[in-house]
Motif scaffolding. Structure first.
Motif, PDB file in Angstrom:
ATOM      1  N   LEU A  69       1.433  -5.661  -2.357  1.00 39.49           N
ATOM      2  CA  LEU A  69       1.353  -5.774  -0.963  1.00 39.49           C
ATOM      3  C   LEU A  69       0.970  -4.505  -0.334  1.00 39.49           C
ATOM      4  O   LEU A  69       0.414  -4.439   0.804  1.00 39.49           O
ATOM      5  CB  LEU A  69       2.750  -6.352  -0.473  1.00 39.49           C
ATOM      6  N   ALA A  70       1.632  -3.335  -1.082  1.00 42.26           N
ATOM      7  CA  ALA A  70       0.900  -2.040  -0.477  1.00 42.26           C
ATOM      8  C   ALA A  70      -0.536  -1.869  -0.266  1.00 42.26           C
ATOM      9  O   ALA A  70      -1.173  -1.318   0.404  1.00 42.26           O
ATOM     10  CB  ALA A  70       1.589  -0.953  -1.270  1.00 42.26           C
ATOM     11  N   VAL A  71      -1.201  -2.493  -1.565  1.00 43.46           N
ATOM     12  CA  VAL A  71      -2.582  -2.166  -1.504  1.00 43.46           C
ATOM     13  C   VAL A  71      -3.327  -3.375  -0.492  1.00 43.46           C
ATOM     14  O   VAL A  71      -4.049  -2.989   0.239  1.00 43.46           O
ATOM     15  CB  VAL A  71      -2.844  -2.698  -2.984  1.00 43.46           C
ATOM     16  N   ALA A  72      -2.865  -4.438  -0.439  1.00 48.38           N
ATOM     17  CA  ALA A  72      -3.262  -5.333   0.570  1.00 48.38           C
ATOM     18  C   ALA A  72      -3.153  -5.035   2.121  1.00 48.38           C
ATOM     19  O   ALA A  72      -4.027  -5.079   2.885  1.00 48.38           O
ATOM     20  CB  ALA A  72      -2.384  -6.709   0.592  1.00 48.38           C
ATOM     21  N   ALA A  78      -2.990  -1.699  11.367  1.00 48.27           N
ATOM     22  CA  ALA A  78      -1.571  -0.946  11.245  1.00 48.27           C
ATOM     23  C   ALA A  78      -1.563   0.083  10.480  1.00 48.27           C
ATOM     24  O   ALA A  78      -0.881   1.141  10.618  1.00 48.27           O
ATOM     25  CB  ALA A  78      -0.564  -2.082  10.929  1.00 48.27           C
ATOM     26  N   ALA A  79      -2.390   0.087   9.273  1.00 46.91           N
ATOM     27  CA  ALA A  79      -2.214   1.253   8.464  1.00 46.91           C
ATOM     28  C   ALA A  79      -3.349   2.291   8.394  1.00 46.91           C
ATOM     29  O   ALA A  79      -3.059   3.496   8.165  1.00 46.91           O
ATOM     30  CB  ALA A  79      -2.509   0.777   6.798  1.00 46.91           C
ATOM     31  N   THR A  80      -4.694   1.753   8.958  1.00 54.70           N
ATOM     32  CA  THR A  80      -5.467   2.762   9.145  1.00 54.70           C
ATOM     33  C   THR A  80      -5.470   3.668  10.218  1.00 54.70           C
ATOM     34  O   THR A  80      -5.739   4.847  10.207  1.00 54.70           O
ATOM     35  CB  THR A  80      -6.959   1.780   9.256  1.00 54.70           C
ATOM     36  N   PHE A 112       5.771   6.628   4.022  1.00 57.14           N
ATOM     37  CA  PHE A 112       5.404   6.055   5.449  1.00 57.14           C
ATOM     38  C   PHE A 112       4.496   5.011   5.168  1.00 57.14           C
ATOM     39  O   PHE A 112       4.393   3.926   5.615  1.00 57.14           O
ATOM     40  CB  PHE A 112       5.283   7.197   6.457  1.00 57.14           C
ATOM     41  N   MET A 113       3.240   5.501   4.670  1.00 59.91           N
ATOM     42  CA  MET A 113       2.013   4.869   4.559  1.00 59.91           C
ATOM     43  C   MET A 113       2.404   3.518   3.512  1.00 59.91           C
ATOM     44  O   MET A 113       2.037   2.432   4.134  1.00 59.91           O
ATOM     45  CB  MET A 113       1.063   5.463   4.066  1.00 59.91           C
ATOM     46  N   ASN A 114       3.002   3.539   2.496  1.00 58.97           N
ATOM     47  CA  ASN A 114       3.300   2.729   1.703  1.00 58.97           C
ATOM     48  C   ASN A 114       4.228   1.872   2.096  1.00 58.97           C
ATOM     49  O   ASN A 114       3.841   0.423   1.962  1.00 58.97           O
ATOM     50  CB  ASN A 114       3.549   3.338   0.168  1.00 58.97           C
ATOM     51  N   GLY A 115       5.391   2.088   2.887  1.00 56.58           N
ATOM     52  CA  GLY A 115       6.205   1.392   3.463  1.00 56.58           C
ATOM     53  C   GLY A 115       5.578   0.376   4.440  1.00 56.58           C
ATOM     54  O   GLY A 115       5.804  -0.820   4.626  1.00 56.58           O
ATOM     55  N   LEU A 116       5.007   1.055   5.344  1.00 54.27           N
ATOM     56  CA  LEU A 116       4.047   0.399   6.388  1.00 54.27           C
ATOM     57  C   LEU A 116       3.233  -0.885   5.924  1.00 54.27           C
ATOM     58  O   LEU A 116       3.311  -1.869   6.251  1.00 54.27           O
ATOM     59  CB  LEU A 116       3.366   1.165   7.213  1.00 54.27           C
ATOM     60  N   ALA A 117       2.649  -0.508   4.724  1.00 55.21           N
ATOM     61  CA  ALA A 117       1.417  -1.235   4.263  1.00 55.21           C
ATOM     62  C   ALA A 117       2.221  -2.348   3.529  1.00 55.21           C
ATOM     63  O   ALA A 117       1.757  -3.615   3.655  1.00 55.21           O
ATOM     64  CB  ALA A 117       0.729  -0.422   3.226  1.00 55.21           C
ATOM     65  N   ILE A 118       3.282  -2.271   2.988  1.00 50.70           N
ATOM     66  CA  ILE A 118       4.130  -3.286   2.204  1.00 50.70           C
ATOM     67  C   ILE A 118       4.403  -4.444   3.304  1.00 50.70           C
ATOM     68  O   ILE A 118       4.444  -5.488   2.873  1.00 50.70           O
ATOM     69  CB  ILE A 118       5.207  -2.834   1.347  1.00 50.70           C
TER      70      ILE A 118
END
Length: 493
Positions: A69-72, A78-80, A112-118
């Protein structure tokens, strides 16, 4: 079961004194419980070799789900947006990896970035409630806030898969037990437990990764609790996944400050002006005192892995509806209207009745029903702004009525009982119901289904690694000698 009643601190209680624990309803026992100390001891002493094998195996499934999910999520707007903002800060230490993009940055920002992305697609796992006054939404998405802090710190230290797995399991256990303990007012009044309890659990796991001592761990919990935040009014916006990223980042900052000698309250959970009372008005000590690892959350009641990228409260109804559509070959043009009845808590979370964006659609029972009728699937490709704004989707949403059903209300808030009736134009009525969705412990995903979801997430994020081979490595995580090497397979080539 009669739950204990809180005993209030008298107005003249000394500054810094702890609130009395909830009295045991079956005896005269009443004493101050040092919950923060108990949590810190659990964090410091838990060993991977002592954790039941079934817990480890289930934990690795959720961890695999989170990495995919972090990759997706890395390609979402929201991530970019924050990714570009962090990139504008100038040259930063390349301590840890943002999955998907492969951008390296300081551990706190990577967390932060990986948590948001998941959490960006709202496709991540969900804690199951134990008690009947806790609706599922009252609790947490445990992996999104917890995994990224341990991941970033283990990668920075070039640690092993076993290091990561232990930190993750500890963090999830703490977050979920505290979520079960805090008064349901916490969620009812607007807090997002993934952002609040997730911060504390994430700090617990990160503290173990850093090898903090008992005192430093209690300080880290104090720092985490004072940063714990997230408001449910933001559901359906980019700020909801921000909560998970903020929780993970706050955890990293908390443990690093604690390790450097920073000070904080050492009884922050149970204190009269501490987390439980300020954020929830109280807590049930029996849900956490002597309950950590007894049993582990991954053993009982379990953690649910999502089959659809939408709020978990939609999933029992979606699964039952899809089965009915396929069994009866229901076509959208046959449908006059659809009624959906649940307990009163579910509309309190599924707040977007006429969504205009994919983020709002994730919290719209009406959209989820409409898209299944139209496309007979509800995956990442169906939750886009373009699909949500299609004329046929908007028209069918108008034929869906969503509200409270007395029968579902009576089933208890720890169930997600959903009753759906399709009224057909030829006068027939088709009814279905469910209390648990696909991916729950009652109806778990198979390994094949989980890896298919993982594969879809990698492809959505542009990672072309062999998904089966990568999944096999994660599902044997305790044997991985280097997390740094593992993560190289989770970035775009």
């Amino acid at each position: 079961m009669n739950h204990p009643t809180p005993q209030n601190v008298s107005p003249g209680a000394a500054e810094g004194s702890s609130v009395s624990a909830f009295a045991d309803s079956t005896s005269d026992y009443s004493a101050t419980l040092e919950i923060t100390k108990e949590v810190a001891e659990f964090v410091r002493t838990a060993r991977l070799s002592d954790i039941p094998r079934a817990v480890v195996e289930q934990g690795k499934r959720s961890l695999l789900d989170g990495l995919g999910l972090a990759v997706a999520g890395s390609v979402t707007q929201a991530a970019t947006i924050p990714g570009e903002l962090i990139g504008s800060y100038g040259e930063l230490r390349p301590d840890a990896t943002t999955l998907g993009t492969g951008t390296r940055m300081p551990a706190r920002f990577a967390a932060f970035m990986n948590g948001l992305a998941i959490h960006a697609h709202d496709y991540d796992d969900t804690q199951l409630a134990v008690r009947s006054d806790r609706v599922y939404g009252l609790l947490t998405h445990p992996t999104a806030p917890v995994l990224p802090s341990s991941l970033a710190l283990v990668e920075r230290a070039n640690g092993t898969g076993a290091d990561l797995l232990l930190g993750y399991l500890i963090g999830v256990e703490v977050a979920t037990k505290l979520a079960e303990a805090i008064d349901p007012r916490h969620y009812d009044d607007g807090f997002h437990a993934t952002g609040t309890l997730g911060t504390i659990g994430s700090a617990a796991g990160a503290a173990r990764v850093l090898g903090l001592g008992d005192h430093e761990t209690r300080i880290a919990l104090g720092l985490a609790a004072t940063q714990a935040a997230g408001l449910r009014e933001n559901f359906g916006t980019m700020t909801k996944p921000f909560h998970a990223g903020h929780a993970a980042e706050s955890a990293v900052f908390a443990v690093e400050l604690a390790g450097a000698g920073f000070s904080a309250a050492s009884d922050v959970l149970e204190a009269r002006r501490g987390f439980f009372h300020a954020a929830g008005g109280g807590y049930d000590s029996t849900a956490v005192h002597e309950q950590l690892g007894r049993p582990w959350i991954f053993e009982e009641p379990g953690v649910s892995i999502k089959p659809h990228p939408s709020g978990s409260l939609t999933h029992p109804g979606m699964g039952a509806l899809l089965d009915l559509i396929l069994a009866e070959d229901v076509r959208p043009e046959q449908v006059e209207r659809v009624t959906v009845g649940t307990n009163r808590h579910m509309p309190n979370a599924l707040i977007h009745h006429r969504p205009t964006t994919e983020l709002e659609a994730k919290f719209s029972m009406e959209f989820c029903v409409a898209i299944l009728l139209l496309e007979r699937r509800a995956g990442l490709a169906q939750f886009t702004d373009e699909v949500v704004r299609r004329d046929d989707v908007r028209e069918l949403i108008e034929r869906v009525d969503f509200g409270v059903a007395p029968e579902a209300e009576a089933a208890g808030y720890n169930n997600m009982t959903t009753i759906i009736t399709i009224h057909l134009r030829d006068g027939r009525r088709l009814e279905t119901r469910a209390s648990f969705g696909k991916g729950s412990p009652q109806n778990p995903m198979s390994d094949e289904e989980l890896i298919e979801k993982f594969s879809d997430c990698l492809a959505w994020g542009g990672v072309r690694t062999d998904p089966q081979a990568l999944a096999d490595r994660v599902l044997s995580l305790e044997e991985e000698p280097s997390v740094v090497e593992l993560l190289r397979s989770f970035v775009v080539s």
